[in-house]
Design an enzyme around this catalytic site. Structure first.
Site, mmCIF file in Angstrom:
data_model
loop_
_atom_site.group_PDB
_atom_site.id
_atom_site.type_symbol
_atom_site.label_atom_id
_atom_site.label_comp_id
_atom_site.label_asym_id
_atom_site.label_seq_id
_atom_site.Cartn_x
_atom_site.Cartn_y
_atom_site.Cartn_z
ATOM 1 N N GLY A 109 -10.062 45.859 3.627
ATOM 2 C CA GLY A 109 -11.015 46.547 2.758
ATOM 3 C C GLY A 109 -10.984 46.014 1.326
ATOM 4 N N GLU A 112 -13.179 43.100 1.392
ATOM 5 C CA GLU A 112 -14.551 43.618 1.543
ATOM 6 C C GLU A 112 -15.067 44.190 0.216
ATOM 7 O OE1 GLU A 112 -13.345 45.965 4.998
ATOM 8 O OE2 GLU A 112 -14.870 44.933 6.181
HETATM 9 N N1 CO8 Z 1 -2.194 50.681 3.601
HETATM 10 C C1 CO8 Z 1 -1.167 51.479 3.294
HETATM 11 N N2 CO8 Z 1 -0.043 51.034 2.682
HETATM 12 C C2 CO8 Z 1 0.025 49.729 2.375
HETATM 13 C C3 CO8 Z 1 -1.018 48.832 2.680
HETATM 14 C C4 CO8 Z 1 -2.182 49.363 3.307
HETATM 15 N N3 CO8 Z 1 -3.253 48.601 3.613
HETATM 16 N N4 CO8 Z 1 -0.652 47.590 2.280
HETATM 17 C C5 CO8 Z 1 0.562 47.718 1.727
HETATM 18 N N5 CO8 Z 1 0.990 49.001 1.783
HETATM 19 C C6 CO8 Z 1 2.245 49.552 1.315
HETATM 20 C C7 CO8 Z 1 3.423 49.217 2.219
HETATM 21 O O1 CO8 Z 1 3.473 50.122 3.302
HETATM 22 C C8 CO8 Z 1 4.582 49.349 1.272
HETATM 23 O O2 CO8 Z 1 4.851 50.720 1.112
HETATM 24 P P1 CO8 Z 1 6.374 51.271 1.237
HETATM 25 O O3 CO8 Z 1 7.088 50.643 0.060
HETATM 26 O O4 CO8 Z 1 6.229 52.742 1.144
HETATM 27 O O5 CO8 Z 1 6.903 50.760 2.527
HETATM 28 C C9 CO8 Z 1 4.022 48.862 -0.063
HETATM 29 O O6 CO8 Z 1 2.597 48.942 0.072
HETATM 30 C C10 CO8 Z 1 4.378 47.427 -0.378
HETATM 31 O O7 CO8 Z 1 3.992 46.620 0.736
HETATM 32 P P2 CO8 Z 1 5.003 45.614 1.489
HETATM 33 O O8 CO8 Z 1 6.421 46.095 1.360
HETATM 34 O O9 CO8 Z 1 4.467 45.406 2.865
HETATM 35 O O10 CO8 Z 1 4.828 44.306 0.571
HETATM 36 P P3 CO8 Z 1 5.004 42.784 1.032
HETATM 37 O O11 CO8 Z 1 4.953 41.994 -0.222
HETATM 38 O O12 CO8 Z 1 6.190 42.636 1.926
HETATM 39 O O13 CO8 Z 1 3.713 42.469 1.925
HETATM 40 C C11 CO8 Z 1 1.343 42.491 2.449
HETATM 41 C C12 CO8 Z 1 2.432 42.460 1.339
HETATM 42 C C13 CO8 Z 1 1.409 41.187 3.229
HETATM 43 C C14 CO8 Z 1 0.003 42.621 1.740
HETATM 44 C C15 CO8 Z 1 1.600 43.689 3.399
HETATM 45 O O14 CO8 Z 1 1.773 44.855 2.615
HETATM 46 C C16 CO8 Z 1 0.491 43.961 4.379
HETATM 47 O O15 CO8 Z 1 0.368 43.244 5.348
HETATM 48 N N6 CO8 Z 1 -0.332 45.008 4.126
HETATM 49 C C17 CO8 Z 1 -1.363 45.437 5.028
HETATM 50 C C18 CO8 Z 1 -2.571 44.521 4.950
HETATM 51 C C19 CO8 Z 1 -3.605 44.959 5.941
HETATM 52 O O16 CO8 Z 1 -3.417 44.992 7.124
HETATM 53 N N7 CO8 Z 1 -4.805 45.293 5.403
HETATM 54 C C20 CO8 Z 1 -5.930 45.733 6.243
HETATM 55 C C21 CO8 Z 1 -5.902 47.218 6.372
HETATM 56 S S1 CO8 Z 1 -7.146 47.810 7.472
HETATM 57 C C22 CO8 Z 1 -8.577 47.734 6.579
HETATM 58 O O17 CO8 Z 1 -8.607 47.403 5.421
HETATM 59 C C23 CO8 Z 1 -9.837 48.107 7.342
HETATM 60 C C24 CO8 Z 1 -10.991 48.313 6.411
HETATM 61 C C25 CO8 Z 1 -12.030 49.106 7.143
HETATM 62 C C26 CO8 Z 1 -13.094 49.663 6.178
HETATM 63 C C27 CO8 Z 1 -12.593 50.700 5.255
HETATM 64 C C28 CO8 Z 1 -12.229 51.979 5.929
HETATM 65 C C29 CO8 Z 1 -11.727 53.033 4.991
#
Ligand code: CO8
Length: 258
Positions: A109, A112
């Site tokens: 997102g 997007e």
């Molecule tokens: N949602 C919720 N929490 C998140 C997200 C997310 N998308 N991304 C990161 N966080 C959180 C992590 O859970 C973590 O929280 P905590 O410390 O409580 O565990 C904190 O942010 C830091 O993240 P990381 O420890 O994972 O940090 P890294 O540096 O190790 O990794 C990344 C960074 C690679 C970006 C990794 O966080 C990641 O892969 N994030 C998810 C990315 C992802 O899959 N995005 C797509 C989500 S789905 C989507 O967007 C669909 C859109 C549809 C339309 C909209 C509908 C509303």
């Protein structure tokens, strides 16, 4: 719960800067954050003193996607009836020019959202991707369509099928990003572009944005019709008379927005 605003808003003359502000979760786009963003965007969209809007992120991300935790247990009916995704269309409907200053991750997102903006400037540290496939879903806020228009079908297909991210430099080389800036100058570059736009006739800005958007969203025939309608319409404006008179008189134009 903390009391930090989900979106930090600041106004610098004719420019509004909106900063997504959940840095502890990489600015994951919760429904509340999106609502706050839409509230600000729609407020500035009808505020004549604002001519351009910059969207950026606090911390090391622009936005790492929709909030996975907020939708992990959702049913299709809840996704539909909550308007969780449908409300995103209101971002794409903003008429003022929007500049994404992508300071870090723009994933799912987040990518997007950047693509709903009109100009995308990226920090050298930015990364773009549609990694939804990694969590068993697909893009739902325009990613399959806008990424394909921006990158072409093969690069877009590889990204959505593999979930791989691309660097700011790759995104720029393939047309997703206008240009790449050092992190410390990203916002100033966004301000510079916004100020340039802010000096133009707001009517012409609105109508040319609509016309270019039509190119990306409809057929060439429909797009040409919108372009021509908007072109004719501007000849009814004082700004057109002033702009052309100023050119002939070799002076800077003084646009009134009428
Ligand atoms: N949602 C919720 N929490 C998140 C997200 C997310 N998308 N991304 C990161 N966080 C959180 C992590 O859970 C973590 O929280 P905590 O410390 O409580 O565990 C904190 O942010 C830091 O993240 P990381 O420890 O994972 O940090 P890294 O540096 O190790 O990794 C990344 C960074 C690679 C970006 C990794 O966080 C990641 O892969 N994030 C998810 C990315 C992802 O899959 N995005 C797509 C989500 S789905 C989507 O967007 C669909 C859109 C549809 C339309 C909209 C509908 C509303």
């Amino acid at each position: 719960m903390n009391d930090e605003p989900l979106v930090i808003s600041s106004v610098e003359g004719p420019i509004a800067i909106l900063t997504l502000n959940r840095p502890q979760v990489l600015n994951a786009l919760s429904p509340a954050l999106i609502d706050d963003l839409i509230r600000h965007l729609e407020m500035y969209d009808v505020d004549d003193s604002i001519r351009a809007i910059i969207i950026t992120g606090a911390g090391r991300a622009f936005a790492a996607g929709a909030d996975i935790k907020a939708m992990a247990n959702a049913t299709p009916i809840e996704m539909l009836t909550s308007g969780m995704i449908a409300r995103w269309a209101r971002i794409a409907a903003i008429r003022k020019p929007m500049i994404a200053a992508v300071n870090g991750y723009a994933l799912g997102g987040g990518c997007e959202l950047a693509m709903m903006c009109d100009i995308i400037l990226a920090s050298e540290t930015a990364q773009f991707g549609q990694p939804e496939i990694n969590i068993g879903i697909i893009p739902g806020a325009g990613g399959t369509q806008r990424l394909t228009r921006a990158l072409g079908p093969y690069r877009a297909m590889e990204m959505v099928l593999t979930g791989a991210t691309i660097s700011a430099q790759e995104a720029s080389a393939h047309g997703l990003v206008n240009r790449v800036c050092p992190p410390e100058t990203l916002l100033d570059e966004a301000r510079r572009v916004a100020q340039t736009i802010a000096a133009k006739s707001p009517l012409a800005v609105q109508l040319v944005k609509e016309a270019v958007r039509t190119a990306a969203e409809t057929t060439v025939r429909e797009g040409l019709a919108i372009e021509l309608r908007n072109f004719y319409l501007l000849f009814a404006s004082e700004d057109q008379k002033e702009g052309m008179r100023a050119f002939i008189e070799k002076r800077a134009p003084n646009f009134s927005g009428r």
